[in-house]
Write a protein that holds these residues in place. Structure first.
Motif, PDB file in Angstrom:
ATOM      1  N   ALA A   1      -5.308  -9.710  -0.229  1.00 35.70           N
ATOM      2  CA  ALA A   1      -6.180  -8.583  -0.547  1.00 35.70           C
ATOM      3  C   ALA A   1      -6.671  -8.654  -1.988  1.00 35.70           C
ATOM      4  O   ALA A   1      -7.845  -8.389  -2.273  1.00 35.70           O
TER       5      ALA A   1
ATOM      6  N   ASN B   1      -6.130   2.362   2.316  1.00 34.78           N
ATOM      7  CA  ASN B   1      -5.007   3.217   1.913  1.00 34.78           C
ATOM      8  C   ASN B   1      -5.428   4.673   1.797  1.00 34.78           C
ATOM      9  O   ASN B   1      -4.683   5.582   2.171  1.00 34.78           O
TER      10      ASN B   1
ATOM     11  N   GLY C   1       0.777  -1.232   0.000  1.00 36.34           N
ATOM     12  CA  GLY C   1       0.000   0.000   0.000  1.00 36.34           C
ATOM     13  C   GLY C   1       0.805   1.277   0.000  1.00 36.34           C
ATOM     14  O   GLY C   1       0.218   2.370  -0.065  1.00 36.34           O
TER      15      GLY C   1
ATOM     16  N   ASP D   1      -1.003   1.919   9.898  1.00 36.90           N
ATOM     17  CA  ASP D   1      -2.084   0.956   9.737  1.00 36.90           C
ATOM     18  C   ASP D   1      -2.153   0.105  11.003  1.00 36.90           C
ATOM     19  O   ASP D   1      -1.221  -0.630  11.327  1.00 36.90           O
TER      20      ASP D   1
ATOM     21  N   SER E   1       0.355  -1.157   5.821  1.00 36.14           N
ATOM     22  CA  SER E   1       0.189  -2.510   6.356  1.00 36.14           C
ATOM     23  C   SER E   1       1.495  -3.308   6.277  1.00 36.14           C
ATOM     24  O   SER E   1       2.311  -3.112   5.376  1.00 36.14           O
TER      25      SER E   1
ATOM     26  N   GLU F   1     -11.586  -3.187  -2.426  1.00 35.28           N
ATOM     27  CA  GLU F   1     -11.892  -2.613  -1.120  1.00 35.28           C
ATOM     28  C   GLU F   1     -10.625  -2.256  -0.343  1.00 35.28           C
ATOM     29  O   GLU F   1     -10.638  -1.325   0.475  1.00 35.28           O
ATOM     30  N   TYR F   2      -9.508  -2.968  -0.587  1.00 35.07           N
ATOM     31  CA  TYR F   2      -8.294  -2.676   0.177  1.00 35.07           C
ATOM     32  C   TYR F   2      -7.797  -1.254  -0.034  1.00 35.07           C
ATOM     33  O   TYR F   2      -7.103  -0.688   0.817  1.00 35.07           O
ATOM     34  N   GLN F   3      -8.172  -0.631  -1.152  1.00 36.54           N
ATOM     35  CA  GLN F   3      -7.731   0.741  -1.399  1.00 36.54           C
ATOM     36  C   GLN F   3      -8.442   1.746  -0.496  1.00 36.54           C
ATOM     37  O   GLN F   3      -7.955   2.865  -0.303  1.00 36.54           O
TER      38      GLN F   3
END
Length: 441
Positions: free
Chosen positions: A324, A265, A51, A200, A167, A260-262
């Motif tokens: 992810a 970030n 990220g 994170d 992360s 969704e992981y963005q």
């Protein structure tokens, strides 16, 4: 040495004679020889496993919306080396790139005459970034670490605005340690005494290490985790999200991604901007509207990027990144009611077997292709082919070049499938070059 060789030719030859990295003390002396360009800079310093580049891209986009002139130094590049040096979101012009290369080459020759080692590839690029950003008089620098944090070349900077840690997962274990805690300790090495830290906080093992280090240095810290935001809606190419502030109110933003992981970030970058205090800054305060527009307009290539309809590139290349990716890709297949095709490759020093098994278990795969990346570190096609055949029941094709694999999978793709290309940022770069050469861009 050739007098008339280009910057890229010279940089490409550096590994031929650089045998070791300079110490941080020596790197500081190089910067002193350059007049310490970093000392007057306002810097966001970003470390982490996954990220980092996305957080840098969100920061860059918001700061540009606010009217700042922004210099961003990231790695690796996908197609052209100048991608590592961005001025207001655009890769550095050839003129500035060459000028900074020449300046750093002279400094390097002067330092070698004094008995110092020639800069490593990454060190040379870091010096170029510092020279370029000074000459172009940027207002803010976004600086991504290379490998690690504590001993990373970029960690010679002394007074960042904010230290940001994304992360943490297992990657580069031969250099950084074989546990989350050990890697987190290395990443926490970028924390400076009294300087705000945003990190994170979703993994308690990493969080405890980072928190302890921040407390030791008297550095105010903020843990950003998924409790700090709420996803209120999901469109075809974006998430509607509420980011909560420390006082309890919130800002509503659109995060332009299918992954969704963005969202995490984007939230981390938002908290970093809060910690920097730029909303209260004299001259160019950041407004809520600029934050919303900056996040909505963020673009970062090779991270769940839809380069063609139904064709996605994602540079996930370690266990955390693949996890992810797999979640995002499986969600896309479910949401669009389609099956999955896959193009995969990896470098040899990654846990490619584990990554392949995780992908095979998560996605509704009907067809896969593997290919050898054009790199000394690229894993042989035969190894990848066997691992995929062992892991999944779908058909698997092996190719000796990425170009053959890409063109084959594009030819075979139909409306009932999404094509995911994943496994290495080097692979993303080669695919982008193939698409460009064959008229797909």
């Amino acid at each position: 040495m050739k007098i008339d060789e280009t910057a890229e030719e010279y940089l490409g030859r550096i590994p031929m004679w650089t045998r070791k990295k300079n110490s941080l003390e020596d790197i500081r002396k190089f910067l002193c020889e350059m007049g310490e360009p970093d000392e007057g800079m306002k810097i966001f310093h970003v470390a982490g496993t996954n990220g980092k580049g996305s957080v840098c891209a969100f920061l860059q986009s918001v700061l540009r919306q606010a009217g700042y002139k922004v210099g961003t130094f990231t790695s690796p590049h996908l197609v052209e080396i100048r991608e590592r040096f961005c001025i207001n979101g655009e890769m550095a012009a050839e003129k500035f790139f060459e000028e900074s290369y020449r300046a750093v080459r002279i400094v390097s020759q002067n330092m070698m005459e004094k008995g110092y080692c020639h800069p490593s590839y990454f060190e040379f690029l870091f010096y170029m970034a510092m020279d370029m950003f000074r000459k172009l008089e940027v207002d803010i620098v976004i600086l991504e670490t290379g490998l690690g944090g504590r001993l990373d070349t970029t960690n010679v900077i002394r007074h960042p605005l904010v230290s940001v840690i994304t992360s943490i997962s297992l990657d580069h274990t031969e250099y950084l340690g074989d546990t989350i805690e050990k890697i987190a300790w290395e990443k926490a090495g970028i924390i400076k005494k009294g300087i705000p830290v945003v990190f994170d906080g979703n993994d308690n093992r990493a969080s405890q290490v980072i928190r302890t280090r921040a407390e030791e240095l008297g550095s105010p810290f903020q843990e950003a985790d998924m409790q700090g935001y709420e996803i209120t809606g999901c469109k075809d190419k974006g998430y509607e999200v509420r980011f909560f502030r420390a006082g309890g109110d919130f800002i509503e933003v659109t995060v332009p991604t299918v992954a969704e992981y963005q969202v995490m970030n984007a939230f981390l970058s938002f908290k970093a901007l809060e910690a920097a205090g730029l909303e209260k800054a004299d001259g160019l305060p950041i407004t809520q509207l600029q934050i919303k527009e900056g996040i909505a307009r963020m673009y970062w290539p090779g991270r769940m990027e839809e380069v063609l309809p139904g064709v996605f590139l994602d540079g996930a290349h370690n266990p955390g990144g693949i996890q992810a990716f797999a979640k995002a890709a499986a969600g896309l297949c479910q949401g669009r009611k389609k099956r999955a095709d896959l193009l995969f490759s990896s470098v040899s020093d990654k846990d490619h077997g584990k990554m392949i098994r995780e992908i095979a278990e998560a996605l509704p795969l009907d067809q896969a292709a593997v290919a050898h990346i054009n790199s000394e570190r690229g894993l042989e096609t035969g190894v990848l082919l066997k691992e995929f055949q062992d892991a999944c029941g779908c058909g698997v094709e092996g190719f000796q070049t990425v170009e053959e694999a890409v063109l084959y999978m594009l030819h075979k793709k139909d409306e009932g499938h999404l094509l995911f290309c994943v496994g290495s940022l080097y692979l993303m770069g080669e695919i982008k070059a193939v698409l460009r050469r064959n008229g797909y861009d």
